[in-house]
Motif scaffolding. Sequence first.
Motif, mmCIF file in Angstrom:
data_model
loop_
_atom_site.group_PDB
_atom_site.id
_atom_site.type_symbol
_atom_site.label_atom_id
_atom_site.label_comp_id
_atom_site.label_asym_id
_atom_site.label_seq_id
_atom_site.Cartn_x
_atom_site.Cartn_y
_atom_site.Cartn_z
ATOM 1 N N HIS A 1 0.856 -1.189 0.000
ATOM 2 C CA HIS A 1 0.000 0.000 0.000
ATOM 3 C C HIS A 1 0.887 1.232 0.000
ATOM 4 O O HIS A 1 1.820 1.328 0.804
ATOM 5 C CB HIS A 1 -0.866 0.078 1.253
ATOM 6 C CG HIS A 1 -1.938 -0.952 1.335
ATOM 7 N ND1 HIS A 1 -2.875 -0.933 2.343
ATOM 8 C CD2 HIS A 1 -2.236 -2.021 0.572
ATOM 9 C CE1 HIS A 1 -3.703 -1.958 2.194
ATOM 10 N NE2 HIS A 1 -3.321 -2.644 1.123
ATOM 11 N N TRP B 1 -0.004 5.329 0.072
ATOM 12 C CA TRP B 1 -0.993 6.404 0.094
ATOM 13 C C TRP B 1 -0.251 7.711 0.351
ATOM 14 O O TRP B 1 0.196 7.972 1.455
ATOM 15 C CB TRP B 1 -2.027 6.174 1.178
ATOM 16 C CG TRP B 1 -2.912 4.982 0.977
ATOM 17 C CD1 TRP B 1 -2.759 3.978 0.062
ATOM 18 C CD2 TRP B 1 -4.079 4.648 1.720
ATOM 19 N NE1 TRP B 1 -3.756 3.048 0.201
ATOM 20 C CE2 TRP B 1 -4.591 3.432 1.208
ATOM 21 C CE3 TRP B 1 -4.739 5.255 2.774
ATOM 22 C CZ2 TRP B 1 -5.728 2.815 1.707
ATOM 23 C CZ3 TRP B 1 -5.876 4.644 3.284
ATOM 24 C CH2 TRP B 1 -6.367 3.439 2.745
ATOM 25 N N GLU C 1 -0.668 -3.195 -4.302
ATOM 26 C CA GLU C 1 -2.098 -3.449 -4.532
ATOM 27 C C GLU C 1 -2.920 -2.170 -4.470
ATOM 28 O O GLU C 1 -3.930 -2.054 -5.149
ATOM 29 C CB GLU C 1 -2.640 -4.440 -3.493
ATOM 30 C CG GLU C 1 -2.074 -5.837 -3.637
ATOM 31 C CD GLU C 1 -2.610 -6.790 -2.585
ATOM 32 O OE1 GLU C 1 -3.398 -6.360 -1.691
ATOM 33 O OE2 GLU C 1 -2.232 -7.975 -2.642
ATOM 34 N N LYS C 2 -2.518 -1.230 -3.619
ATOM 35 C CA LYS C 2 -3.287 0.002 -3.436
ATOM 36 C C LYS C 2 -2.356 1.199 -3.563
ATOM 37 O O LYS C 2 -1.391 1.326 -2.820
ATOM 38 C CB LYS C 2 -3.976 0.000 -2.079
ATOM 39 C CG LYS C 2 -4.983 -1.144 -1.927
ATOM 40 C CD LYS C 2 -5.692 -1.102 -0.593
ATOM 41 C CE LYS C 2 -6.581 -2.294 -0.369
ATOM 42 N NZ LYS C 2 -7.563 -2.560 -1.357
ATOM 43 N N HIS D 1 -2.649 5.355 -3.845
ATOM 44 C CA HIS D 1 -3.497 6.534 -3.726
ATOM 45 C C HIS D 1 -2.653 7.775 -3.960
ATOM 46 O O HIS D 1 -1.803 8.126 -3.139
ATOM 47 C CB HIS D 1 -4.143 6.596 -2.347
ATOM 48 C CG HIS D 1 -5.136 5.512 -2.097
ATOM 49 N ND1 HIS D 1 -6.197 5.678 -1.250
ATOM 50 C CD2 HIS D 1 -5.247 4.247 -2.579
ATOM 51 C CE1 HIS D 1 -6.920 4.566 -1.219
ATOM 52 N NE2 HIS D 1 -6.336 3.680 -2.018
ATOM 53 N N GLN E 1 -4.897 -3.251 -7.376
ATOM 54 C CA GLN E 1 -6.352 -3.369 -7.266
ATOM 55 C C GLN E 1 -7.034 -2.016 -7.177
ATOM 56 O O GLN E 1 -8.119 -1.837 -7.674
ATOM 57 C CB GLN E 1 -6.706 -4.213 -6.023
ATOM 58 C CG GLN E 1 -6.192 -5.623 -6.082
ATOM 59 C CD GLN E 1 -6.345 -6.345 -4.764
ATOM 60 O OE1 GLN E 1 -6.941 -5.838 -3.811
ATOM 61 N NE2 GLN E 1 -5.776 -7.530 -4.680
ATOM 62 N N ASP E 2 -6.409 -1.082 -6.455
ATOM 63 C CA ASP E 2 -6.969 0.256 -6.268
ATOM 64 C C ASP E 2 -5.959 1.289 -6.737
ATOM 65 O O ASP E 2 -4.837 1.336 -6.242
ATOM 66 C CB ASP E 2 -7.262 0.543 -4.788
ATOM 67 C CG ASP E 2 -8.374 -0.310 -4.217
ATOM 68 O OD1 ASP E 2 -9.144 -0.885 -4.993
ATOM 69 O OD2 ASP E 2 -8.449 -0.412 -2.974
ATOM 70 N N TYR F 1 -5.979 5.419 -7.311
ATOM 71 C CA TYR F 1 -6.680 6.688 -7.218
ATOM 72 C C TYR F 1 -5.749 7.790 -7.711
ATOM 73 O O TYR F 1 -4.700 8.025 -7.136
ATOM 74 C CB TYR F 1 -7.121 6.985 -5.780
ATOM 75 C CG TYR F 1 -8.195 6.063 -5.291
ATOM 76 C CD1 TYR F 1 -9.533 6.366 -5.500
ATOM 77 C CD2 TYR F 1 -7.880 4.886 -4.622
ATOM 78 C CE1 TYR F 1 -10.537 5.518 -5.076
ATOM 79 C CE2 TYR F 1 -8.879 4.038 -4.166
ATOM 80 C CZ TYR F 1 -10.193 4.356 -4.402
ATOM 81 O OH TYR F 1 -11.183 3.516 -3.956
#
Length: 174
Positions: free
Chosen positions: A123, A125, A146-147, A149, A170-171, A173
């Motif tokens: 992750h 972010w 996977e993520k 942001h 997967q995500d 943004y």
Amino acid sequence: ENLKISGHRGLVGTLPPSLFELINLEFLYVNGNSLIGSVSENIGQLTKLMDFRINDNSFNGTIPDAIQFCQELEILDFSHNDLSGTLPSGLFKLSTLQYFYLRANSFTGSISEDIGQLTKLNHLWVDENKFNGTIPNSIGLCQDLEKLHLQESGLHGTLPDGLYDLMNLQDLYL
């Protein structure tokens, strides 16, 4: 050793210098309080630290480069503070880092191509900051990601080719 003082909003003040003498500390959670001050350079003394969460406080200043000595770090959450400045190069030497949260601060500068050294990252972010520059192409080396942001981060430009190499993503943004 674990120190978890989170979610109380009642803890105020700064982190005491003696905290950084707990050299066997593996988990340090002080998230969700009303703490202020900067993250001490002495953070580098906590070489066994695996999980460091100071999110949802009012910390200010920069991330000290001494963070690079916390070579066991897997989770680093500095989200929702008043941190600023550029990201120190030492951050990109944390080869075990999996979860990296910097959202909702005032970080500036660019995100270094050295981000690609964080190959275990799951992750990332960095949204709601004041970065400038483009998304580093080396992000494609973070194959476990996977993520991701990036919205309202200040990053701009075209999407790098490396982004399309993230098969586990997967995500996203933007």
